[in-house]
Scaffold this active site. Structure first.
Site, short mmCIF file in Angstrom:
data_model
loop_
_atom_site.label_atom_id
_atom_site.label_comp_id
_atom_site.label_asym_id
_atom_site.label_seq_id
_atom_site.Cartn_x
_atom_site.Cartn_y
_atom_site.Cartn_z
CE LYS A 1 -27.06 48.71 69.96
NZ LYS A 1 -26.86 47.26 70.37
CB THR B 1 -27.51 44.55 67.26
OG1 THR B 1 -28.20 45.01 68.34
CG2 THR B 1 -26.75 45.46 66.68
CD GLU C 1 -26.24 25.42 100.14
OE1 GLU C 1 -25.41 24.72 100.62
OE2 GLU C 1 -27.13 26.07 100.82
CG HIS D 1 -20.01 45.37 76.39
ND1 HIS D 1 -20.49 44.99 75.05
CD2 HIS D 1 -20.88 46.29 76.80
CE1 HIS D 1 -21.70 45.73 74.79
NE2 HIS D 1 -21.89 46.66 75.80
CG ASP E 1 -21.52 43.80 68.67
OD1 ASP E 1 -20.80 44.44 69.49
OD2 ASP E 1 -22.75 44.10 68.53
#
Length: 291
Positions: free
Chosen positions: A188, A224, A36, A127, A216
């Site tokens: 793709k 990819t 923890e 993203h 990317d």
């Protein structure tokens, strides 16, 4: 304005402190024998505007929970405006429900960041921009593409930018504008069960003598990028360079990329990297420009 350096910053908090000429307060942090986390903010910050720097690179869950601890503690201290700067936003690829019953992980993460005390959010190259709508507050996006382009410019004379999938098309366009060259993209399709990726549409590319830059937002397994590199060489590319803002390099991705003929990998410091293997662009200036 005070910068709070979290438990996963990769020195970005210290660079921001210098760029913004702002005081840096480092979190006191330790991990108990049972795993923890313990955090403590060593100063009173009532009424202060604060910038919390915490990236969510692996171990993502640990760093995310520690961010929640930091935010709620600042809220309890009655800090004024709490801006969270997340260089790498984990769970961003699960931004919608692909199969019935799946968790929309991005939504959960951003909701909890808000509920634990954040009043505003900054992310480096998300993203999908649309996913940030799940955060109920002010959102800013830091764009490191111009900084990446400056590094690439010193390495190529006849560039061509290629997005390895349609989702990266906007990044390819932005990078090509910075470099003053043409761009294109591949299409793709990913199998949602196996994760296997295959190219479904191949444009009429003429890359003879070109230095191809694959771009990317994330390199994960590198699959990819590997396919895109092979296609670029089959179309006459002289050299292939890969660039991504966030590079995880899981499952021997680095070796796979090099074995696919990629001559150099350019990435940023949103995630810690081996500086002997990749060229690193600091995102601190792109963050500072947005503050």
């Amino acid at each position: 304005m005070i910068i709070i350096g979290g438990t996963a910053t990769n020195w970005i908090d210290e660079r921001l402190s210098k760029l913004l000429v702002s005081r840096l307060v480092k979190i006191e942090h330790k991990v108990f024998p049972d795993g923890e986390s313990y955090i403590r903010i060593p100063e009173r910050l009532m009424g202060e505007d604060v910038l919390v720097v915490q990236s969510l690179y692996p171990p993502q869950d640990k760093h995310l929970v520690e961010l929640f601890f930091i935010l709620e503690t600042l809220n309890d201290m009655k800090a004024n405006k709490i801006t969270v700067i997340i260089p790498y936003l984990a769970y961003s690829r699960q931004n919608r429900r692909f199969k019935e019953g799946e968790a929309v992980s991005t939504k959960t993460v951003l909701n909890l960041i808000k509920k634990t005390g954040a009043t505003s959010l900054m992310v480096v190259e998300p993203h999908h921009y649309e996913e940030l709508q799940y955060f109920d507050g002010e959102v800013k996006i830091a764009d490191p593409i111009p900084d990446i382009a400056r590094v690439i410019n010193g390495k190529v004379t006849n560039p061509f930018v290629l997005a390895p999938d349609k989702g990266a098309l906007n990044r390819a366009k932005r990078l090509s504008q910075e470099l003053g060259c043409d761009y294109s993209y591949l299409e793709k399709q990913r199998d949602l069960t196996t994760g296997e990726v295959r190219v479904t549409n191949l444009p009429d590319l003429r890359l003879d003598g070109k230095e191809v830059i694959l771009v990317d937002d994330i390199i994960s397994t590198g699959g990819t990028m590997v396919q895109a590199s092979q296609i670029a060489y089959s179309k006459g590319a002289k050299k292939v360079i890969a660039t991504a803002v966030h590079s995880l390099f899981v499952e021997n991705a680095y070796d796979r990329l090099i074995n696919a003929g990629i001559k150099e990998i350019i990435t940023t410091n949103t995630i810690p990297q081996d500086t002997s293997k990749v060229t690193i662009v600091d995102v601190s200036e792109s963050i500072a420009r947005k503050i």
